[in-house]
Scaffold this active site. Structure first.
Site, PDB file in Angstrom:
ATOM      1  N   SER A 142     -49.090   5.140 -17.705  1.00  0.00           N
ATOM      2  CA  SER A 142     -48.436   6.448 -17.669  1.00  0.00           C
ATOM      3  C   SER A 142     -49.356   7.430 -16.971  1.00  0.00           C
ATOM      4  CB  SER A 142     -48.147   6.937 -19.090  1.00  0.00           C
ATOM      5  OG  SER A 142     -47.880   8.334 -19.113  1.00  0.00           O
ATOM      6  N   TYR A 155     -49.621   9.925 -27.173  1.00  0.00           N
ATOM      7  CA  TYR A 155     -48.956   9.031 -26.227  1.00  0.00           C
ATOM      8  C   TYR A 155     -49.910   8.631 -25.109  1.00  0.00           C
ATOM      9  CZ  TYR A 155     -45.912   7.368 -22.514  1.00  0.00           C
ATOM     10  OH  TYR A 155     -45.356   6.609 -21.508  1.00  0.00           O
ATOM     11  N   LYS A 159     -51.831   4.814 -24.195  1.00  0.00           N
ATOM     12  CA  LYS A 159     -51.666   4.093 -22.930  1.00  0.00           C
ATOM     13  C   LYS A 159     -52.992   3.911 -22.191  1.00  0.00           C
ATOM     14  CE  LYS A 159     -47.836   3.445 -21.457  1.00  0.00           C
ATOM     15  NZ  LYS A 159     -46.896   2.304 -21.611  1.00  0.00           N
ATOM     16  N   TYR A 200     -35.134  17.523 -22.877  1.00  0.00           N
ATOM     17  CA  TYR A 200     -36.407  18.169 -22.552  1.00  0.00           C
ATOM     18  C   TYR A 200     -36.326  19.009 -21.268  1.00  0.00           C
ATOM     19  CZ  TYR A 200     -38.180  14.808 -25.987  1.00  0.00           C
ATOM     20  OH  TYR A 200     -38.405  14.072 -27.123  1.00  0.00           O
TER      21      TYR A 200
END
Length: 250
Positions: A142, A155, A159, A200
């Site tokens: 990501s 998050y 990753k 979002y």
């Protein structure tokens, strides 16, 4: 061109989003497929139907990558079906964004890290054990591992560890001709948290404004790079992390 003909690819989280796009691209290139999903059987069966309609041989294996025993079973079933695995794409993961560091709960932390970090680590561990010589291991990372963004600490952190594993694993098994690389996508439209076009809106607008190309990534942008990393064109590209972000600065 059937550039992946006679190759067998295992893709975790291939029932939707990026995993689906990569599976369908590999099918179009002639690969046989080991498709994995955890919860959404209907979506996974749709992908299975799509790839078999292209003429690809494929099996569908339900396995929760947060459990090492299920990852081991996933590989065992793939090997039993096809006799080998040439390409592994560690794609399965979950997103949890717009949550400040001070607001994360222990339960949320454990869930994100168990799937994204532990799941990806042991998927790549099994890949290292079972992928054929001159095979390919591809981790879907990501852009939050390259650009810190408020609300994405857990998050992005989840990753980052597998991204480092790519560096180490490339050193450990490169002598077998196996390449290990990661794809680092920008936020992807029609996938993940942006699967719903209305989701979002403020975050979407902020991300688009940070991109010189004034758009989010599309699943096909990521599939293009997954095709490259799986092909002979990348046979001497190892331990690399390719940003697919249109030049965005976050």
């Amino acid at each position: 061109m059937k550039t992946l003909e006679n190759k067998v690819a295992l893709i975790t989280g291939s029932g939707r989003g990026l995993g689906k796009a990569i599976a369908e691209r590999y099918a179009a290139l002639g690969a046989s497929l080991i498709l994995n999903y955890s919860r959404d059987q209907r979506s996974a069966e749709e992908v299975l139907s799509n790839v078999t309609a292209m003429g690809a041989k494929a099996i569908l294996v339900r396995a929760d990558v947060s459990r090492v025993a299920e990852i081991e079973r996933l590989f065992a079933e793939g090997l039993a079906a096809f006799g080998k695995i040439d390409i592994v794409v560690a794609n399965a993961g979950i997103e949890l964004v717009e949550t400040m560091v001070t607001d994360f709960t222990e339960e949320q932390f454990d869930r994100v890290f168990t799937i994204n970090t532990k799941g990806s680590y042991f998927t790549m561990q099994q890949a290292a054990k079972h992928v054929a010589d001159k095979g390919r291991i591809i981790y879907i990372a990501s852009s939050t591992t390259s650009f810190p963004i408020p609300g994405m600490a857990v998050y992005g952190g989840s990753k980052t560890t597998p991204r480092y594993l790519v560096d180490v694993l490339a050193q450990e098994i490169g002598h077998r001709g196996v390449t290990v690389n990661s794809i680092i996508p920008f936020a992807v439209d029609h996938s993940g948290i942006f699967a719903d076009p209305g989701a979002y809106p403020e975050l979407r607008a902020s991300l688009i404004s940070s991109s010189p190309m004034r758009r989010l990534a599309e699943v096909e942008d990521v599939a293009n790079v997954a095709e490259f990393f799986a092909s002979e064109l990348s046979s001497f590209v190892n331990g690399q992390h390719l940003l697919v972000n249109g030049g965005a600065n976050q």
